[in-house]
Every structure is written in C-alpha cells, then in structure tokens.
Motif scaffolding. Structure first.
Motif, short mmCIF file in Angstrom:
data_model
loop_
_atom_site.label_atom_id
_atom_site.label_comp_id
_atom_site.label_asym_id
_atom_site.label_seq_id
_atom_site.Cartn_x
_atom_site.Cartn_y
_atom_site.Cartn_z
N CYS A 221 65.84 38.66 87.52
CA CYS A 221 65.92 39.74 88.51
C CYS A 221 64.68 40.63 88.51
O CYS A 221 64.60 41.58 89.30
CB CYS A 221 67.16 40.60 88.27
SG CYS A 221 68.70 39.70 88.44
N LEU B 200 70.52 46.36 86.33
CA LEU B 200 71.44 46.79 87.38
C LEU B 200 71.58 45.70 88.45
O LEU B 200 72.66 45.44 88.96
CB LEU B 200 70.97 48.09 88.00
CG LEU B 200 71.04 49.32 87.08
CD1 LEU B 200 70.32 50.50 87.70
CD2 LEU B 200 72.48 49.67 86.75
N GLU B 201 70.47 45.05 88.76
CA GLU B 201 70.53 43.95 89.74
C GLU B 201 71.29 42.76 89.17
O GLU B 201 72.07 42.11 89.87
CB GLU B 201 69.13 43.52 90.15
CG GLU B 201 69.11 42.49 91.26
CD GLU B 201 67.72 42.16 91.77
OE1 GLU B 201 67.56 41.10 92.39
OE2 GLU B 201 66.79 42.98 91.53
N ASP C 178 74.93 43.22 89.53
CA ASP C 178 75.35 42.85 90.89
C ASP C 178 75.62 41.35 91.00
O ASP C 178 76.59 40.92 91.64
CB ASP C 178 74.26 43.23 91.91
CG ASP C 178 74.29 44.70 92.28
OD1 ASP C 178 75.35 45.33 92.15
OD2 ASP C 178 73.24 45.22 92.69
N HIS C 179 74.76 40.56 90.37
CA HIS C 179 74.83 39.10 90.51
C HIS C 179 75.90 38.45 89.64
O HIS C 179 76.48 37.44 90.02
CB HIS C 179 73.47 38.48 90.18
CG HIS C 179 72.41 38.82 91.18
ND1 HIS C 179 71.07 38.56 90.97
CD2 HIS C 179 72.48 39.42 92.39
CE1 HIS C 179 70.37 38.98 92.02
NE2 HIS C 179 71.21 39.50 92.88
N ALA D 9 81.44 44.46 90.51
CA ALA D 9 80.64 45.57 89.98
C ALA D 9 79.42 45.81 90.87
O ALA D 9 78.89 44.89 91.48
CB ALA D 9 80.21 45.29 88.55
N SER D 10 78.98 47.05 90.91
CA SER D 10 77.82 47.43 91.71
C SER D 10 76.81 48.13 90.82
O SER D 10 77.11 49.17 90.22
CB SER D 10 78.25 48.35 92.86
OG SER D 10 77.14 49.02 93.42
N GLY D 11 75.61 47.58 90.75
CA GLY D 11 74.56 48.22 89.98
C GLY D 11 74.23 49.60 90.51
O GLY D 11 73.98 50.53 89.74
N LEU D 12 74.23 49.74 91.83
CA LEU D 12 73.96 51.05 92.43
C LEU D 12 75.02 52.05 92.04
O LEU D 12 74.72 53.19 91.67
CB LEU D 12 73.89 50.92 93.95
CG LEU D 12 73.74 52.25 94.73
CD1 LEU D 12 72.46 52.97 94.32
CD2 LEU D 12 73.77 51.99 96.23
N SER D 13 76.29 51.65 92.11
CA SER D 13 77.37 52.57 91.75
C SER D 13 77.27 52.99 90.29
O SER D 13 77.51 54.15 89.94
CB SER D 13 78.73 51.91 92.00
OG SER D 13 78.94 51.72 93.38
N ASP E 244 86.43 46.64 92.25
CA ASP E 244 85.60 46.81 91.08
C ASP E 244 86.39 47.00 89.79
O ASP E 244 85.83 47.31 88.74
CB ASP E 244 84.64 48.00 91.26
CG ASP E 244 85.38 49.31 91.50
OD1 ASP E 244 86.63 49.30 91.51
OD2 ASP E 244 84.69 50.34 91.68
#
Length: 296
Positions: free
Chosen positions: A108, A128-129, A132-133, A138-142, A273
């Motif tokens: 990433c 964080l990315e 996501d993957h 789950a959300s890296g941004l969150s 999530d």
C-alpha cells in the motif's frame, strides 16, 4: 433497586439530531430486551443522553469558543508531533494485533522505499490503507479520525471539559445511575468517574462499556494512574472480537485494575464495522445486564 440511565455516545455523531440519536439507542436497547421477553421500565425523564457531537467537531476544527455548540442532555487542523506519535502508536498496535503483515503494508506504500516503523508518516498511512483492504468493514479513515478525537479529548483541557460538563449535568448526586459509554464515550465515562465520581457524591451501581478502546496501549497510558472508580459498584464490558476499535477485553492482562471487570466478548455485532451501537445494545446479554439494575 431501580436506577436512572445515562448514555454517552462515541465519535462521528456531529450534525446528528440528539433526540433522534437518543431514540436510536433506546430502540436498540428495547430490541435487545425483547429477545429475552423484557421491556424497558424507565420513563423518558429517567433516561439522560449526553450529546457532545457538535461540541467535539467544533472544538477540534478550531471554531471560536463563542460559537461552540452546547453539550445537550436530552430526559482538521494540522497535527502536532505528539498527536502524530499518539496516532502512530495506536495504528501500529492495531496492525500487529489484527495480523496485517509488513508485506501487506508495503503493498500500500505510494513510494518504492520507505523506512518501516510507527513514527514514519507514510508507513502509518499505508497501514490505514491496508486496514481498508484486509479487514472487512473496517475503515482506515474512520480509525484515523477516531484516534484524532480521542487524542483531543485526552490532551486538550478545553475539549475535555466541554464534553465532561454534559456528563456532570446528567448524573445527580445521590441518585443511582447506570452509565453506558460506547467507544470514545467509554473513555469519557471512565475518566470522569475515576476522577470525580467519589467526591461528586455519585452512585453508579453499574458502568457498562461497549466497544471500548480503553485497553489500547497509548490510550491506557494516557489515562494513568488507572484504578476502578470508587463510585462504581460493578463494571460490565462488552465487545465483538472483530471490532478493531475495542481490540482487547478489559481484563487483568490488558487493563489491570485493583478490581475485576466482567467481560462479555461474545457479542455478534451485526453492523458493518462490528462497532455500531445498534449491534451492542441489541445484544440480549448486554440488554439484560442493564435491565437487571435499572428495572429490578
């Protein structure tokens, strides 16, 4: 014994209608109770929903104090170095605990070569990315926003006081109250009760924490010294094992205190999530635990 009910929400609730958000919590709790053929016995004036979503969003965004939304009780600037290190420590701990490998993070990276390590900003962004993957729902941004809000609450006295004032107004001295904190709200609940519950004359027969990140290393350390709040008679913690925010149970290994916390790690949180409040309050065991104190 009957007790009032104090509800403290997590992050990312700004621009929400507090009354609607409170009803979402209560409806979820009622569904959890219905699974055991139980009903919520409390009238509206015995349920206090501490809403600080707009207050937190305004303060973190740097809005002038005169325009900060008030904390309602119903019935991004640039990061400094300390905040970067706080976020990096949490993100790296999450990566290791949920099993994302170095190679998966490297996939990433937006550059060919970068030094690994939690204090390298590009490495943190790549983690964080990778979340996501590789982590369903789950959300890296969150998670990045979550760590920002927790940091601001823990380290910014103005933000902390604005949020905690709502809790202070919701709990009446000498009146038993079950306090339920979700996510960041569990950090707020524990921190206030630990510091002020005893001399405030509060009587908390039950503290309930849901999806709590209290045992995450950087958060636990920021709250030291840690001890079981004197005003709390018992503490019940519930989590879904796949909830990356809560990460650990609040047991003697991960969150050692001078008294035991009862942990329920078998929640099957059906939200995307695995962290949503509906999935926690809708759990029959969680709902019954609240009912036992509030309604019997």
């Amino acid at each position: 014994m009957t007790a009032e009910l104090v509800l403290i929400h997590g992050r990312s609730q700004h621009d929400r209608n507090p009354a609607e958000l409170e009803q979402q919590w209560i409806s979820s709790l009622k569904k959890g109770l219905a699974a055991s053929s139980l009903e919520l016995c409390l009238p509206d004036d015995k349920i206090h929903f501490v809403y600080y979503g707009d207050t937190l969003a305004d303060l973190v965004a740097g809005v002038k104090p005169g325009t900060i939304a008030d904390v309602i009780i119903k019935g991004e600037g640039d990061q400094n170095e300390a905040e970067k290190q706080f976020q990096a420590a949490i993100v790296e701990e999450l990566r290791q605990q949920i099993g994302i490998s170095d190679d998966e993070v490297k996939e990433c990276l937006s550059v060919e070569s970068v030094e690994m390590g939690a204090l390298n900003r590009r490495w943190v962004q790549a983690i964080l990315e990778a979340i996501d993957h590789h982590v369903p729902g789950a959300s890296g941004l969150s998670l990045a926003l979550f760590t920002r809000d927790v940091y601001q609450y823990l380290r910014n006295p103005g933000i902390r006081d604005a949020i905690e004032n709502g809790v202070r107004r919701a709990i009446k001295p000498g009146v038993p109250a079950v306090v339920v904190g979700h996510s960041l709200g569990s950090v707020v609940a524990y921190n206030v009760l630990k510091r002020e519950g005893n001399h405030g004359g509060w009587s908390i027969p039950l503290l309930v924490t849901l999806g709590s990140p209290l045992a995450v290393g950087a958060i636990r350390q920021a709250l030291t010294p840690n001890h079981f709040p004197e005003s709390v008679s018992s503490w019940f913690n519930a989590m879904d094992d796949d909830d990356v925010v809560s990460l650990y149970p609040l047991d003697q290994k991960h969150f050692p205190l001078d008294r035991e916390i009862e942990n329920h790690t078998g929640v099957d949180n059906w939200t995307k999530d695995k962290h949503g409040i509906e999935g926690y309050l809708g759990d029959p065991i969680v709902a019954r635990k609240i009912h036992e104190v509030c309604c019997t």
